[in-house]
Write an enzyme that holds these catalytic residues in place. Structure first.
Site, short mmCIF file in Angstrom:
data_model
loop_
_atom_site.label_atom_id
_atom_site.label_comp_id
_atom_site.label_asym_id
_atom_site.label_seq_id
_atom_site.Cartn_x
_atom_site.Cartn_y
_atom_site.Cartn_z
N GLN A 91 -1.19 -11.35 -34.62
CA GLN A 91 -1.18 -12.37 -36.04
C GLN A 91 -0.98 -13.68 -35.97
OE1 GLN A 91 -1.29 -9.72 -38.85
NE2 GLN A 91 -1.14 -11.36 -39.89
N GLU A 92 -0.86 -14.04 -35.24
CA GLU A 92 -0.20 -15.78 -35.68
C GLU A 92 -1.44 -15.90 -35.69
OE1 GLU A 92 2.65 -16.91 -36.72
OE2 GLU A 92 4.30 -15.24 -36.35
N SER A 93 -1.80 -16.25 -34.25
CA SER A 93 -2.93 -16.68 -33.70
C SER A 93 -4.58 -16.62 -33.48
CB SER A 93 -2.78 -17.50 -33.39
OG SER A 93 -1.98 -17.22 -31.47
N TYR A 177 3.18 -9.20 -42.33
CA TYR A 177 2.84 -9.77 -41.95
C TYR A 177 3.86 -8.69 -40.86
CZ TYR A 177 5.13 -12.54 -37.97
OH TYR A 177 5.32 -13.28 -36.86
#
Length: 192
Positions: A91-93, A177
Site C-alpha cells: 500500500q505504501e510504495s 488505508y
C-alpha cells in the site's frame, strides 16, 4: 491460526508465523511458519517476490527478491506477521524502494524524514534500512495501541491523531488505508 475478533476487527494470529531455514543439511527452525507448511526461507521469499512482481512489473527480479527476503527477516526480528508487513509495503510504495510521496515520505515504508531520523534510518532509499525502520515503527504502534487497525492508523496518520480521536481518525485517506491493508492482509492469510 487466526483468532476471531469482535465487530470486524482484523484477525490476529494466535501463534506467530514460522519459517524454516536450511543451512547445508541442517534445518534451523525460526519462529515463522505458513499455516503449518514447512517451507524453506528461500521458497517463502520467492513466493513474496513473485507477488511483488505481479503487483509492480517495474521491479526487477533482484530487487523483488531482496525486498521479499528483507520483509521476512525484519518481520521475524521484530515479531510482526510478515503478511502484515507485505500488505503495508504494498500500500505504501507498491514495493518501489525509490518511491517519494507528495508529502515527502520516502522509500518502501514511506517514512517521513523526521520519522526516519527518529528511527536512525540514514538512507530511506536503502531497502534494509527502510524496512528495518518501517517494521520497528509498526511494532511500536502495535505495542502502543494493542490493535492492528489502530496501529495501521497510527502508522498512516501518526499516533497523536489516533490518541486525539480515540480511534481511527476521521480522515478518509487513513480509513481507506486501514481498509485496503486489512483486505490485502486477509487475502494473504487465505493464501498461506
Amino acid at each position: 491460526v487466526a483468532t476471531a475478533t469482535p465487530d470486524g476487527e482484523m484477525p490476529v494470529e494466535s501463534t506467530p508465523p514460522t519459517l524454516y531455514f536450511y543451512k547445508g543439511a541442517e534445518q534451523q527452525k525460526s519462529e515463522y511458519y505458513y499455516r503449518g507448511a514447512e517451507n524453506t526461507y528461500s521458497e517463502a521469499a520467492q513466493r513474496y517476490a513473485n507477488r511483488i512482481k505481479s503487483m509492480n512489473s517495474d521491479i526487477d527480479d533482484w530487487t523483488a527478491l531482496k525486498v521479499a527476503s528483507t520483509i521476512i527477516e525484519k518481520a521475524r526480528q521484530y515479531n510482526v506477521n510478515p503478511n502484515l508487513v507485505f500488505a503495508l509495503v504494498a500500500q505504501e510504495s507498491r514495493f518501489n524502494p525509490r518511491a517519494v510521496s507528495h508529502a515527502g515520505a520516502q522509500g518502501l515504508g514511506q517514512l517521513m524524514p523526521g520519522t526516519a531520523d527518529m528511527l536512525g534510518v540514514r538512507d530511506p532509499f536503502d531497502i534494509e534500512q527502510n524496512l528495518d525502520g518501517c517494521v520497528r515503527y509498526l511494532r511500536e504502534q502495535l505495542d502502543s495501541f494493542g490493535n492492528m487497525k489502530l496501529a495501521l492508523a497510527a502508522y498512516n496518520a501518526g499516533p497523536g491523531n489516533v490518541k486525539r480521536y480515540g480511534g481511527i481518525p476521521p480522515f478518509s485517506e487513513t480509513r481507506n488505508y486501514v481498509r485496503v491493508i486489512h483486505q490485502h492482509y486477509s487475502s494473504l492469510l487465505q493464501m498461506n
